[in-house]
Write a protein that holds these residues in place. Structure first.
Motif, PDB file in Angstrom:
ATOM      1  N   LEU A 117       0.984  -0.994  -0.063  1.00 22.15           N
ATOM      2  CA  LEU A 117       0.198   0.242  -0.160  1.00 22.15           C
ATOM      3  C   LEU A 117       0.797   1.318   0.233  1.00 22.15           C
ATOM      4  O   LEU A 117       0.669   2.058  -0.654  1.00 22.15           O
ATOM      5  N   SER A 118       1.737   0.835   0.545  1.00 21.95           N
ATOM      6  CA  SER A 118       2.620   2.306   0.479  1.00 21.95           C
ATOM      7  C   SER A 118       3.466   2.536  -0.709  1.00 21.95           C
ATOM      8  O   SER A 118       3.210   3.557  -1.258  1.00 21.95           O
ATOM      9  N   LEU A 119       3.427   1.199  -1.699  1.00 23.52           N
ATOM     10  CA  LEU A 119       3.896   2.035  -2.972  1.00 23.52           C
ATOM     11  C   LEU A 119       2.926   2.490  -3.521  1.00 23.52           C
ATOM     12  O   LEU A 119       3.091   3.032  -4.707  1.00 23.52           O
ATOM     13  N   LEU A 120       2.015   1.812  -3.617  1.00 25.27           N
ATOM     14  CA  LEU A 120       0.672   2.085  -4.270  1.00 25.27           C
ATOM     15  C   LEU A 120       0.105   3.620  -4.052  1.00 25.27           C
ATOM     16  O   LEU A 120      -0.279   4.721  -4.648  1.00 25.27           O
ATOM     17  N   ALA A 121       1.037   4.229  -2.945  1.00 22.79           N
ATOM     18  CA  ALA A 121       0.399   5.688  -2.133  1.00 22.79           C
ATOM     19  C   ALA A 121       1.618   6.837  -3.096  1.00 22.79           C
ATOM     20  O   ALA A 121       0.895   7.435  -3.120  1.00 22.79           O
ATOM     21  N   CYS A 122       3.098   5.915  -2.982  1.00 24.62           N
ATOM     22  CA  CYS A 122       4.212   6.678  -4.447  1.00 24.62           C
ATOM     23  C   CYS A 122       3.279   6.632  -5.241  1.00 24.62           C
ATOM     24  O   CYS A 122       3.693   7.713  -5.852  1.00 24.62           O
ATOM     25  N   LEU A 123       3.105   6.016  -6.000  1.00 28.17           N
ATOM     26  CA  LEU A 123       2.796   5.840  -7.122  1.00 28.17           C
ATOM     27  C   LEU A 123       1.812   7.088  -7.490  1.00 28.17           C
ATOM     28  O   LEU A 123       1.693   7.895  -9.074  1.00 28.17           O
ATOM     29  N   MET A 124       0.023   6.808  -6.603  1.00 29.77           N
ATOM     30  CA  MET A 124       0.119   8.069  -6.873  1.00 29.77           C
ATOM     31  C   MET A 124       0.525   9.458  -6.438  1.00 29.77           C
ATOM     32  O   MET A 124      -0.431  11.014  -6.598  1.00 29.77           O
ATOM     33  N   ALA A 125       1.446   9.623  -5.622  1.00 24.89           N
ATOM     34  CA  ALA A 125       1.891  11.306  -5.571  1.00 24.89           C
ATOM     35  C   ALA A 125       2.585  11.233  -6.329  1.00 24.89           C
ATOM     36  O   ALA A 125       2.979  13.138  -6.516  1.00 24.89           O
ATOM     37  N   ASP A 126       3.586  10.777  -7.433  1.00 27.32           N
ATOM     38  CA  ASP A 126       4.209  10.968  -8.339  1.00 27.32           C
ATOM     39  C   ASP A 126       3.940  10.099  -9.766  1.00 27.32           C
ATOM     40  O   ASP A 126       3.669   9.282 -10.053  1.00 27.32           O
ATOM     41  N   ARG A 127       5.235  10.361 -10.738  1.00 25.37           N
ATOM     42  CA  ARG A 127       5.149   9.511 -11.407  1.00 25.37           C
ATOM     43  C   ARG A 127       5.806   8.230 -11.384  1.00 25.37           C
ATOM     44  O   ARG A 127       6.445   8.150 -10.416  1.00 25.37           O
ATOM     45  N   PRO A 128       6.196   6.811 -12.110  1.00 31.18           N
ATOM     46  CA  PRO A 128       5.920   5.734 -11.563  1.00 31.18           C
ATOM     47  C   PRO A 128       7.638   5.646 -11.203  1.00 31.18           C
ATOM     48  O   PRO A 128       8.427   5.039 -10.471  1.00 31.18           O
ATOM     49  N   SER A 129       8.466   6.521 -12.405  1.00 27.95           N
ATOM     50  CA  SER A 129      10.001   6.447 -12.355  1.00 27.95           C
ATOM     51  C   SER A 129      10.363   6.836 -10.667  1.00 27.95           C
ATOM     52  O   SER A 129      11.198   6.339  -9.745  1.00 27.95           O
ATOM     53  N   MET A 130       9.168   8.270 -10.525  1.00 26.42           N
ATOM     54  CA  MET A 130       9.938   8.907  -9.131  1.00 26.42           C
ATOM     55  C   MET A 130       9.529   8.242  -8.293  1.00 26.42           C
ATOM     56  O   MET A 130       9.695   7.405  -6.730  1.00 26.42           O
ATOM     57  N   ALA A 131       8.192   7.671  -8.107  1.00 30.03           N
ATOM     58  CA  ALA A 131       7.411   7.087  -7.034  1.00 30.03           C
ATOM     59  C   ALA A 131       8.103   5.857  -6.502  1.00 30.03           C
ATOM     60  O   ALA A 131       8.379   5.333  -5.078  1.00 30.03           O
ATOM     61  N   ALA A 132       9.247   5.335  -7.030  1.00 29.46           N
ATOM     62  CA  ALA A 132       9.755   3.571  -7.100  1.00 29.46           C
ATOM     63  C   ALA A 132      10.853   4.673  -6.589  1.00 29.46           C
ATOM     64  O   ALA A 132      11.367   2.927  -5.609  1.00 29.46           O
ATOM     65  N   LEU A 133      11.433   4.776  -6.851  1.00 27.65           N
ATOM     66  CA  LEU A 133      12.911   5.801  -6.329  1.00 27.65           C
ATOM     67  C   LEU A 133      12.477   6.010  -5.015  1.00 27.65           C
ATOM     68  O   LEU A 133      13.298   5.543  -3.455  1.00 27.65           O
ATOM     69  N   VAL A 134      11.387   6.906  -4.502  1.00 25.87           N
ATOM     70  CA  VAL A 134      11.142   7.694  -3.025  1.00 25.87           C
ATOM     71  C   VAL A 134      10.133   5.884  -2.619  1.00 25.87           C
ATOM     72  O   VAL A 134      10.687   6.445  -1.483  1.00 25.87           O
ATOM     73  N   TRP A 135       9.857   5.309  -3.350  1.00 23.72           N
ATOM     74  CA  TRP A 135       9.198   3.772  -2.071  1.00 23.72           C
ATOM     75  C   TRP A 135      10.221   2.976  -1.648  1.00 23.72           C
ATOM     76  O   TRP A 135      10.618   3.125  -0.249  1.00 23.72           O
ATOM     77  N   ILE A 136      11.534   2.822  -2.908  1.00 19.14           N
ATOM     78  CA  ILE A 136      12.633   2.000  -1.765  1.00 19.14           C
ATOM     79  C   ILE A 136      13.699   3.436  -0.550  1.00 19.14           C
ATOM     80  O   ILE A 136      13.737   2.518   0.328  1.00 19.14           O
ATOM     81  N   MET A 137      14.075   4.712  -1.507  1.00 19.39           N
ATOM     82  CA  MET A 137      13.803   5.285   0.467  1.00 19.39           C
ATOM     83  C   MET A 137      13.167   5.417   1.164  1.00 19.39           C
ATOM     84  O   MET A 137      14.112   5.008   2.412  1.00 19.39           O
ATOM     85  N   LEU A 138      11.930   5.118   0.942  1.00 16.71           N
ATOM     86  CA  LEU A 138      11.135   5.676   2.320  1.00 16.71           C
ATOM     87  C   LEU A 138      11.197   4.058   3.393  1.00 16.71           C
ATOM     88  O   LEU A 138      11.277   4.293   4.226  1.00 16.71           O
ATOM     89  N   MET A 139      11.551   2.727   2.228  1.00 17.04           N
ATOM     90  CA  MET A 139      11.755   1.748   3.163  1.00 17.04           C
ATOM     91  C   MET A 139      12.655   1.389   4.262  1.00 17.04           C
ATOM     92  O   MET A 139      13.368   1.312   4.455  1.00 17.04           O
ATOM     93  N   ALA A 140      14.101   1.628   3.141  1.00 17.32           N
ATOM     94  CA  ALA A 140      15.177   2.067   3.746  1.00 17.32           C
ATOM     95  C   ALA A 140      15.354   2.638   5.154  1.00 17.32           C
ATOM     96  O   ALA A 140      16.047   2.892   5.803  1.00 17.32           O
ATOM     97  N   GLY A 141      14.704   4.286   4.800  1.00 20.52           N
ATOM     98  CA  GLY A 141      14.318   4.926   6.194  1.00 20.52           C
ATOM     99  C   GLY A 141      13.958   4.231   6.517  1.00 20.52           C
ATOM    100  O   GLY A 141      13.905   4.596   8.037  1.00 20.52           O
ATOM    101  N   SER A 142      12.652   4.184   6.894  1.00 16.51           N
ATOM    102  CA  SER A 142      11.953   2.943   7.781  1.00 16.51           C
ATOM    103  C   SER A 142      12.805   1.764   8.344  1.00 16.51           C
ATOM    104  O   SER A 142      12.425   1.249   9.763  1.00 16.51           O
TER     105      SER A 142
END
Length: 103
Positions: A57-82
């Motif tokens: 669901l976090s990935l889906l929220a990232c995809l809703m926030a931005d385009r897929p290429s940036m959303a994937a990067l943000v999601w990976i960074m969020l998982m690492a930070g979390s």
């Protein structure tokens, strides 16, 4: 919803997902709950499923926030930070994660 709202939701989901996955582990369950993990096998299995669902669901929220290429990067960074945030919480104040434990 605005981009900021989606990113806040993604962050919350990522943090809770990583915490649930950590609590599903035998060592961390004992560290947080102060009882053997063998007493709660079904709860730990549920936590594992909730953790995976929250990260998805976090990935889906990232995809809703931005385009897929940036959303994937943000999601990976969020998982690492979390993961780092949960690890630090487990080493400093493990009882804080008790609120996320189901059993």
């Amino acid at each position: 919803m605005s981009e900021l709202s989606w990113l806040i939701a993604a962050t919350a989901l990522s943090l809770s997902g990583m915490a649930w996955l950590a609590l599903a582990m035998e060592v961390h369950w004992g560290q947080v709950m102060h009882r053997p993990a063998s007493q709660a096998p079904r709860t730990r299995q549920l936590l594992r499923g909730l953790g995976a669902l929250a990260l998805l669901l976090s990935l889906l929220a990232c995809l809703m926030a931005d385009r897929p290429s940036m959303a994937a990067l943000v999601w990976i960074m969020l998982m690492a930070g979390s993961a780092v945030a949960v690890a630090l919480t487990l080493s400093w104040r493990p009882r804080w994660l008790r609120a996320l434990a189901i059993g």
